[in-house]
Enzyme design. Sequence first.
Site, PDB file in Angstrom:
ATOM      1  N   ASP A 263      45.311  64.300  51.639  1.00  0.00           N
ATOM      2  CA  ASP A 263      45.489  63.949  49.903  1.00  0.00           C
ATOM      3  C   ASP A 263      46.845  64.364  49.728  1.00  0.00           C
ATOM      4  OD1 ASP A 263      45.269  63.165  47.361  1.00  0.00           O
ATOM      5  OD2 ASP A 263      43.206  63.822  47.030  1.00  0.00           O
ATOM      6  N   TRP A 264      47.329  64.343  48.487  1.00  0.00           N
ATOM      7  CA  TRP A 264      48.639  64.538  48.061  1.00  0.00           C
ATOM      8  C   TRP A 264      49.235  65.986  48.057  1.00  0.00           C
ATOM      9  CZ3 TRP A 264      51.236  61.003  44.574  1.00  0.00           C
ATOM     10  CH2 TRP A 264      52.596  61.400  43.714  1.00  0.00           C
TER      11      TRP A 264
END
Length: 734
Positions: A263-264
């Site tokens: 994820d980011w």
Amino acid sequence: MNDSDLRVLLDDMTLEEKIGQLLQVNSSFYNAGGLLTGPQQNEQFSRRQLELAGSLLGTVGAEHLIRFQDSYMETQPHRIPMLFMADIINGYKTVFPIPLAQGATFNPELAGACAAVAARESAAAGIHVTFSPMADLVRDARWGRVMESTGEDVYLNSCFSSAVVRGYQGGDVSEKGRVAACVKHFAAYGAPLAGREYNQAEISERTLMEEYLPSFRAAIEAGVKLVMTSFQTLGRIPCTGNRKLMRDTLRAEMNFRGVLISDWKAVDELIAHGVAADGREAAKLAIEAGVDIDMMADVYVNELAGLIDSGEVSRGLLDEAVLRVLSLKNDLGLFEHPYKDADPEAERRLMLCKEHRRAAHEAAIQSFVLLKNEGGNLPLLKSERTAFLGPYINDQNIVGSWTIFADENPCVSIREGVSRIVPEPSAVFLEGCSLLDKETRFAGFRGLADGKSQPDFSAREDEALKLAAGADKVVLCLGEHRQHSGEGGARGEITLPQVQTDFLKKTAAVNPNITAVIFCGRPLDLRNVVPYAKSILVAWFPGSEGGSAIADVLYGEACPSGKLPMSFPHSVGQVPVYYSDFTTGRPYCGQPDFRFASKYLDIPNEPLYPFGFGLSYGAFAYSGLSLDCDILTKEGTVNVTVTVSNTGVWGGYETVQLYLRDIAASVARPVRELKGFRKIWLEPGASAQVTFAITEEMLRFYDINMSYTSEAGSFVAYVGGDSTAADSVAFSLI
Ligand code: BGC
């Protein structure tokens, strides 16, 4: 290309090129034209790193991405195309109800059809991969991201995650109009402690395996191409650096062969979690865990080469990750067609076309949940004079917080939808009440929203109350702001804003015939609404056709049929509250004066509205529940049959639900679990027999030794219209 061509390509790539394939950045690092001319924003990445980045996040538009791909490939030593990924969640330009609302349809095929439309539109706009579905099981209504899930149930979530993956990907992702799906967030992101965003998950291994992983397994079995890691820790280990979870469970045990993306900045966040001292340790943990793409962080690009030179990370490990990325590009057909379906003409033609709008309309209708309808208050009659009040009557921003590419204006508002059915003065409109309390503050995805920046409708409150007093009926369009849910949207109180409940009470004082239409991204505490509204229709965030679908349901052009995919709590103190709970050793059996039972002193155990609940304008009666045999063998089947009759005057859908209970086992088992559902249409006066086949496989669980198996013994099957269904039959497994 075939596998050996990919191997040859891989062998010919430099270390720098290989590491580049594992970097994903967004367009803020490139110039406004989308051309690769060097870093625009800061010094985080070198120009060369950006030139070689293997994938781009969050940029759309056919013309733009075609140009981008051209300029990118010119600089690639092996002309490897770039992957374009984006969050296409509940639609691209045509917006469908939020995923939680799609869960309420109890119609996974319909959700699959919505995903297929989203794939067609976004593929034409140049996208190759969508970061959807979010298959996280969610049980804590405080968490903002419950909006992105299909709810609290293991089986329902699994049905939806596989249908949605198929909807995006079809049989072959290289086909026109298909995009690759990325199921997220692996794992247990939906269990943040106390519902607080990014907070740790503390669940047992059994709960993880039995409740949180099946929806991911279903997506993998449906062929999902990517999995995204979750931000949080699970049992104190951040998932993005959890080798056991990713390698042993996801890859070896669940047989996932595709691309694992962080994820980011989650690789970098291993430092903040305190499991890596610096980027080098973070990169090592993540690559060893099997994370292929580092989203938006500079950890892989800055650290992997050094780790490989020093021998701390093997070249084999790197090659494995790069090969998976190349295989994904190959599966999408990008080596032959680097633009894939990007096509400016198709983009113009497809976006919000009639057929797509029709699909959005149907999905919205099926997602609305009628919680209350006293005395047949709904449907409205066209001959009645109805006052439509509240902050949502004209609002076109009803797409939820995760539709970053949709335009607000093409959404049908309630006023527009109603005006298509009944002209003024039969229907009159005035907000009379603001959406947010003045002191509300929250940072949104798209800028700040707060009580002050919202239109203030309160000055016309008296006028609105006059309209209410003079009308036969009132429809109050209330709800959360879209930024109340979604990422970063955790709430400690899950009620409507005070300004709205005050307005509801004032309105009820002048006209009791109130329908509350509620916009929300989560189950709400509706205790302040129920006593003042004769009817309550949960509309969620319904998307592009929201207003027309709501109008159709209010005026009986369509019948509500949604069922709650998450329990609506009595109050936040019960949360997490869900139907598939356990008895405890001291179950509460309805004796309020007995202290030492599993209960609260001040609130009930039961939610205000249970999972699976939802009314119709039709009236459904269940009868004749029976089994064809009460002994189930390991190879055999027991059929449970029920007759459902529509005893009302409206035709409508009913979702017939099958729940099973294991009476005694080597570990405690839930009080009941959904194992089947069937959505059927019944005309007034019609009856239908519904049969569910129960097999041994449906009775499996993780036993005392963590083997996934069934145990002989007694079971109960409940069938009915919601999770409190009382009609039951018993059988044994031998
Ligand atoms: C979210 C993901 C999303 C990603 C890319 C993150 O903040 O948690 O669900 O896909 O951003 O936009």
